[in-house]
Design a protein around this motif. Sequence first.
Motif, PDB file in Angstrom:
ATOM      1  N   ARG A 118      -9.899  23.123 -16.099  1.00 49.72           N
ATOM      2  CA  ARG A 118      -9.810  21.816 -15.446  1.00 49.72           C
ATOM      3  C   ARG A 118     -10.987  21.582 -14.511  1.00 49.72           C
ATOM      4  NH1 ARG A 118      -4.315  23.193 -14.811  1.00 49.72           N
ATOM      5  NH2 ARG A 118      -4.702  23.732 -12.627  1.00 49.72           N
ATOM      6  N   ARG A 119     -11.441  22.641 -13.857  1.00 54.79           N
ATOM      7  CA  ARG A 119     -12.582  22.473 -12.959  1.00 54.79           C
ATOM      8  C   ARG A 119     -13.877  22.287 -13.735  1.00 54.79           C
ATOM      9  NH1 ARG A 119     -12.084  25.932  -7.394  1.00 54.79           N
ATOM     10  NH2 ARG A 119     -10.058  25.109  -6.751  1.00 54.79           N
ATOM     11  N   LEU A 120     -13.975  22.940 -14.868  1.00 56.93           N
ATOM     12  CA  LEU A 120     -15.164  22.748 -15.679  1.00 56.93           C
ATOM     13  C   LEU A 120     -15.201  21.345 -16.277  1.00 56.93           C
ATOM     14  CD1 LEU A 120     -15.377  26.160 -17.568  1.00 56.93           C
ATOM     15  CD2 LEU A 120     -16.917  25.326 -15.799  1.00 56.93           C
ATOM     16  N   ARG A 121     -14.039  20.849 -16.641  1.00 51.78           N
ATOM     17  CA  ARG A 121     -13.950  19.513 -17.234  1.00 51.78           C
ATOM     18  C   ARG A 121     -12.740  18.804 -16.641  1.00 51.78           C
ATOM     19  NH1 ARG A 121     -13.327  18.050 -23.691  1.00 51.78           N
ATOM     20  NH2 ARG A 121     -13.636  15.807 -23.484  1.00 51.78           N
ATOM     21  N   PRO A 122     -12.957  18.023 -15.578  1.00 48.59           N
ATOM     22  CA  PRO A 122     -11.819  17.394 -14.889  1.00 48.59           C
ATOM     23  C   PRO A 122     -11.205  16.272 -15.718  1.00 48.59           C
ATOM     24  CG  PRO A 122     -13.886  16.624 -13.953  1.00 48.59           C
ATOM     25  CD  PRO A 122     -14.245  17.693 -14.945  1.00 48.59           C
ATOM     26  N   GLY A 123     -10.236  16.625 -16.544  1.00 53.27           N
ATOM     27  CA  GLY A 123      -9.594  15.617 -17.370  1.00 53.27           C
ATOM     28  C   GLY A 123      -8.886  14.548 -16.568  1.00 53.27           C
ATOM     29  N   VAL A 124      -8.363  14.914 -15.390  1.00 54.52           N
ATOM     30  CA  VAL A 124      -7.660  13.936 -14.571  1.00 54.52           C
ATOM     31  C   VAL A 124      -8.603  12.837 -14.108  1.00 54.52           C
ATOM     32  CG1 VAL A 124      -8.038  15.216 -12.422  1.00 54.52           C
ATOM     33  CG2 VAL A 124      -6.082  13.679 -12.614  1.00 54.52           C
ATOM     34  N   LEU A 125      -9.894  13.157 -13.957  1.00 56.90           N
ATOM     35  CA  LEU A 125     -10.860  12.141 -13.556  1.00 56.90           C
ATOM     36  C   LEU A 125     -11.056  11.122 -14.666  1.00 56.90           C
ATOM     37  CD1 LEU A 125     -12.973  11.136 -11.497  1.00 56.90           C
ATOM     38  CD2 LEU A 125     -14.627  12.682 -12.571  1.00 56.90           C
ATOM     39  N   GLU A 126     -11.127  11.586 -15.902  1.00 57.01           N
ATOM     40  CA  GLU A 126     -11.313  10.678 -17.020  1.00 57.01           C
ATOM     41  C   GLU A 126     -10.050   9.883 -17.329  1.00 57.01           C
ATOM     42  OE1 GLU A 126     -12.583  13.079 -20.234  1.00 57.01           O
ATOM     43  OE2 GLU A 126     -14.477  13.704 -19.285  1.00 57.01           O
ATOM     44  N   GLU A 127      -8.897  10.501 -17.132  1.00 52.53           N
ATOM     45  CA  GLU A 127      -7.652   9.856 -17.547  1.00 52.53           C
ATOM     46  C   GLU A 127      -7.033   8.987 -16.458  1.00 52.53           C
ATOM     47  OE1 GLU A 127      -5.224  13.088 -18.706  1.00 52.53           O
ATOM     48  OE2 GLU A 127      -6.539  13.727 -20.358  1.00 52.53           O
ATOM     49  N   LEU A 128      -7.087   9.441 -15.189  1.00 48.96           N
ATOM     50  CA  LEU A 128      -6.374   8.749 -14.118  1.00 48.96           C
ATOM     51  C   LEU A 128      -7.282   8.135 -13.066  1.00 48.96           C
ATOM     52  CD1 LEU A 128      -3.441  11.269 -13.579  1.00 48.96           C
ATOM     53  CD2 LEU A 128      -3.494   9.240 -15.044  1.00 48.96           C
ATOM     54  N   GLY A 129      -8.562   8.457 -13.075  1.00 52.64           N
ATOM     55  CA  GLY A 129      -9.476   7.844 -12.124  1.00 52.64           C
ATOM     56  C   GLY A 129      -9.799   8.720 -10.935  1.00 52.64           C
ATOM     57  N   LEU A 130     -10.711   8.218 -10.095  1.00 51.48           N
ATOM     58  CA  LEU A 130     -11.243   9.011  -8.988  1.00 51.48           C
ATOM     59  C   LEU A 130     -10.192   9.318  -7.933  1.00 51.48           C
ATOM     60  CD1 LEU A 130     -13.690  10.278  -7.564  1.00 51.48           C
ATOM     61  CD2 LEU A 130     -14.176   8.035  -6.571  1.00 51.48           C
ATOM     62  N   SER A 131      -9.390   8.344  -7.558  1.00 47.21           N
ATOM     63  CA  SER A 131      -8.411   8.567  -6.493  1.00 47.21           C
ATOM     64  C   SER A 131      -7.431   9.667  -6.858  1.00 47.21           C
ATOM     65  CB  SER A 131      -7.662   7.265  -6.191  1.00 47.21           C
ATOM     66  OG  SER A 131      -8.543   6.275  -5.709  1.00 47.21           O
ATOM     67  N   SER A 132      -6.882   9.612  -8.066  1.00 43.06           N
ATOM     68  CA  SER A 132      -5.941  10.641  -8.501  1.00 43.06           C
ATOM     69  C   SER A 132      -6.622  11.993  -8.623  1.00 43.06           C
ATOM     70  CB  SER A 132      -5.325  10.235  -9.845  1.00 43.06           C
ATOM     71  OG  SER A 132      -4.591   9.031  -9.733  1.00 43.06           O
ATOM     72  N   ALA A 133      -7.883  11.998  -9.082  1.00 40.10           N
ATOM     73  CA  ALA A 133      -8.605  13.264  -9.217  1.00 40.10           C
ATOM     74  C   ALA A 133      -8.833  13.914  -7.857  1.00 40.10           C
ATOM     75  CB  ALA A 133      -9.934  13.035  -9.937  1.00 40.10           C
ATOM     76  N   LEU A 134      -9.188  13.123  -6.849  1.00 38.79           N
ATOM     77  CA  LEU A 134      -9.403  13.681  -5.512  1.00 38.79           C
ATOM     78  C   LEU A 134      -8.093  14.163  -4.892  1.00 38.79           C
ATOM     79  CD1 LEU A 134     -12.045  11.244  -3.969  1.00 38.79           C
ATOM     80  CD2 LEU A 134     -12.411  13.546  -4.852  1.00 38.79           C
ATOM     81  N   LYS A 135      -7.012  13.458  -5.138  1.00 44.24           N
ATOM     82  CA  LYS A 135      -5.714  13.913  -4.645  1.00 44.24           C
ATOM     83  C   LYS A 135      -5.338  15.244  -5.279  1.00 44.24           C
ATOM     84  CE  LYS A 135      -4.011   9.219  -3.802  1.00 44.24           C
ATOM     85  NZ  LYS A 135      -3.058   8.171  -4.236  1.00 44.24           N
ATOM     86  N   SER A 136      -5.563  15.356  -6.590  1.00 47.68           N
ATOM     87  CA  SER A 136      -5.272  16.618  -7.274  1.00 47.68           C
ATOM     88  C   SER A 136      -6.171  17.740  -6.767  1.00 47.68           C
ATOM     89  CB  SER A 136      -5.457  16.431  -8.788  1.00 47.68           C
ATOM     90  OG  SER A 136      -5.286  17.646  -9.471  1.00 47.68           O
ATOM     91  N   LEU A 137      -7.437  17.421  -6.525  1.00 51.80           N
ATOM     92  CA  LEU A 137      -8.377  18.428  -6.013  1.00 51.80           C
ATOM     93  C   LEU A 137      -7.961  18.900  -4.628  1.00 51.80           C
ATOM     94  CD1 LEU A 137     -11.116  19.860  -6.596  1.00 51.80           C
ATOM     95  CD2 LEU A 137     -12.213  17.972  -5.386  1.00 51.80           C
ATOM     96  N   ALA A 138      -7.557  17.977  -3.775  1.00 52.98           N
ATOM     97  CA  ALA A 138      -7.103  18.357  -2.438  1.00 52.98           C
ATOM     98  C   ALA A 138      -5.877  19.246  -2.518  1.00 52.98           C
ATOM     99  CB  ALA A 138      -6.812  17.105  -1.607  1.00 52.98           C
ATOM    100  N   GLY A 139      -4.979  18.957  -3.449  1.00 53.36           N
ATOM    101  CA  GLY A 139      -3.797  19.800  -3.613  1.00 53.36           C
ATOM    102  C   GLY A 139      -4.137  21.198  -4.072  1.00 53.36           C
ATOM    103  N   GLU A 140      -5.153  21.355  -4.931  1.00 54.51           N
ATOM    104  CA  GLU A 140      -5.552  22.678  -5.403  1.00 54.51           C
ATOM    105  C   GLU A 140      -6.074  23.549  -4.266  1.00 54.51           C
ATOM    106  OE1 GLU A 140      -8.262  22.557  -8.620  1.00 54.51           O
ATOM    107  OE2 GLU A 140      -7.043  21.207  -9.853  1.00 54.51           O
ATOM    108  N   PHE A 141      -6.794  22.935  -3.320  1.00 50.22           N
ATOM    109  CA  PHE A 141      -7.398  23.708  -2.234  1.00 50.22           C
ATOM    110  C   PHE A 141      -6.462  23.867  -1.035  1.00 50.22           C
ATOM    111  CE2 PHE A 141     -11.238  22.798  -4.587  1.00 50.22           C
ATOM    112  CZ  PHE A 141     -12.002  23.932  -4.370  1.00 50.22           C
TER     113      PHE A 141
END
Length: 352
Positions: A186-209
């Motif tokens: 997922r980090r190599l290829r952030p599918g959530v960024l392509e599928e759900l957009g930047l806001s959702s991708a950043l929320k998911s990234l914040a949750g991972e860290f």
Amino acid sequence: MLDETQRLSLFWRIFLLNAAVVTVAFALLMVGPFTVSTPVLLTEAMILSGVLVVMLVANAGLLRLGLAPLERLTRTMNTVDLLRPGHRLAVTGRSGIADLIRSFNTMLDRLEAERAASAARALSAQEAERQRIAQELHDEVGQTLTAVLLELKRVADHAPEPVAGEVRQVQETVRNGLDEIRRIARRLRPGVLEELGLSSALKSLAGEFSTAGLTVRRTIDGDLPALGKETELVLYRVAQESLTNTARHSGARQVTLKLTHRPRPRDVRAGESAGGEIELRLRDDGRGVAGAAEGAGIQGMRERALLIGADLTIGPAPGRGTEVLLRVPLGEEDQRGTEVLLRAPLGEEDQR
């Protein structure tokens, strides 16, 4: 006459300056009531010394004035950084010096353009390779481990209890390894960024860290304009690299991530607001940069910012810690969400 003087080379201007000073001194000695005795009298020696001092001071002043642009050019050449483009030297001086400064500025334009093009090609190749690796991890390694999990479950269901317990422990280890592989993919290829957009991708990234003692507090504007794919990818990768550096190197306990849209003031004549900027700000409470040299990770962030004309600032946060600030100017193509061709990620393994 002035145009002819401006066309003179540096050599001839310096020569004429010195010749003028010597000629004036010679003329004063010829027409003035000056005599030199043998041996030289004290008064004569003082007069000659005064004339010599005047000649040297005048010559030094004229040379300082004529060579000042070269000193500025030398300072600029020693401090120029292609990762911080846009700095150009004002064209001053005459003839050869002005031509030299113009040539230097032209060289900087060419070097910055060539660096941006080569960085774009390298990052695009890196993106393609990372996507291929992520796909193979998901399709090949992931499916193989899934098959191993199913086989271990079958063995555990038919094995006697002592052996079944050990098999279930192995099964849990394999399951953790599969989860880790999926996380890396997922980090190599952030599918959530392509599928759900930047806001959702950043929320998911914040949750991972938000693990292992690190808390990520996020604030994301809900009225973000439509952005191009390249702009979204740069914002996501800068946030990812910043959080990776914070988790690995800063010793921070808390990170704030803010993504805001700052529109330009409304143009009364046009009747609408145009452009503006997207601002990504990450601030931690760790040890701070403390003048440390920038590593491959930060340099990669700067190169990525250059691809979209963004401004990246990394420095100490108010109080303590580190602040990463990325300002992305918005043009008409960004407002419409036009996709930019160059795409490339910044790997999490790049170090600060």
